[in-house]
Design an enzyme around this catalytic site. Sequence first.
Site, short mmCIF file in Angstrom:
data_model
loop_
_atom_site.label_atom_id
_atom_site.label_comp_id
_atom_site.label_asym_id
_atom_site.label_seq_id
_atom_site.Cartn_x
_atom_site.Cartn_y
_atom_site.Cartn_z
N LYS A 170 0.70 -1.35 -0.11
CA LYS A 170 0.06 0.27 0.09
C LYS A 170 0.95 1.73 0.07
O LYS A 170 0.97 2.12 -0.80
CB LYS A 170 -1.11 0.21 0.79
CG LYS A 170 -2.15 -1.36 0.60
CD LYS A 170 -2.98 -1.03 2.18
CE LYS A 170 -4.10 -1.59 1.93
NZ LYS A 170 -5.25 -1.91 3.40
N ASP B 274 -10.24 2.45 1.29
CA ASP B 274 -11.11 2.53 3.45
C ASP B 274 -10.95 3.81 3.36
O ASP B 274 -12.23 3.22 4.87
CB ASP B 274 -10.45 1.36 3.84
CG ASP B 274 -9.11 -0.03 3.72
OD1 ASP B 274 -10.19 -0.51 2.78
OD2 ASP B 274 -8.31 -0.27 2.81
N GLY C 86 -5.79 0.20 18.15
CA GLY C 86 -4.81 -0.46 17.02
C GLY C 86 -4.11 0.91 16.79
O GLY C 86 -4.10 1.89 16.44
N SER C 87 -2.60 0.15 16.28
CA SER C 87 -2.08 1.49 15.21
C SER C 87 -1.93 1.00 14.33
O SER C 87 -0.44 1.50 13.47
CB SER C 87 -1.12 1.06 15.95
OG SER C 87 -0.20 0.18 16.95
N GLY C 88 -1.90 0.13 13.62
CA GLY C 88 -1.98 -1.01 12.30
C GLY C 88 -1.74 0.36 10.65
O GLY C 88 -2.43 1.28 11.21
N GLY C 89 -1.97 -0.74 9.74
CA GLY C 89 -2.38 -0.08 8.36
C GLY C 89 -4.03 0.55 8.99
O GLY C 89 -4.24 1.39 8.22
N MET C 90 -5.31 0.30 9.04
CA MET C 90 -6.25 0.30 8.70
C MET C 90 -6.85 1.46 9.95
O MET C 90 -7.45 1.37 9.89
CB MET C 90 -7.33 -1.32 9.41
CG MET C 90 -8.31 -0.57 8.74
SD MET C 90 -8.90 -0.46 7.28
CE MET C 90 -10.76 -0.41 7.21
#
Length: 270
Positions: free
Chosen positions: A69, A105, A128-132
């Site tokens: 991405k 997204d 959460g702290s990821g891409g999404m």
Amino acid sequence: MPILDKDMTLCISLAGRPSNIGTRFHNYLYDELGINFVYKAFTTDDIAGAITGVRALGIRGCSVSMPFKEAVIPLLDEIEPSAAAIDSVNTIVNDGGKLSGSNTDYEAVAQLLAEHAVDPSASVLVRGSGGMAKAVVAAFHGAGFRDLTVVARNAEAGQALAERYGFRAVTEDPAPGHAVIVNVTPLGMNGADADALAFGAAHIEAAQRVFDVVAFPSETPLIRAAREAGVAVITGAEVIALQAARQFERYTGVTPTPEQVTRASEFSRA
């Protein structure tokens, strides 16, 4: 499916671990709407070569999943605001050799916040702290939310995500009381974490809205607990269907009806 012919338009996906979800969603709608397109999933160990192929072969659309991405950004001609907001592309459209990147997204989350009339003055807690998580937090910011806390075990990643959009970050759950709680982790996803509850009962019962981006299953432990507590929900199934529908519209120029999107989503998940 129609018989392949020389005039058929090709769309693809590029992912580290390809699945049939997008393939089934898009091909279902091509068939139902009588559009002469076909969709195929791929993986690659040469992302630059793959994007060159998209341009050179006239591949109309390309869905991009992890780990590509961010890597595709310098390979494109134009980055739309939805992708620029989070430095992440999940959709590429090829217009006569000009490649533009967007992030559906981000767009899907923003649209769902509007459709569900989530109040921008509400306090928000995002796990959460990821891409999404970046897409979710950016979408809340873009929708005018200003009271948001990121809770992440990875203190560095959580802090970087929160600071980018002017929010705060913590590594432990704050006291219950946030009006909107959002899970953007694998907790509750099919597999090892299938029985995990992303937030405890006190947080759920204190909330006015529970949002879980996990799409498989759509009825996660968090969503089930929220429904049982009488709390309004937004599900990951809504996110994945809407982002795919936005990709479909970009590729084909055709806007499917909500009923068609629902049927395609159910088919893709079957």
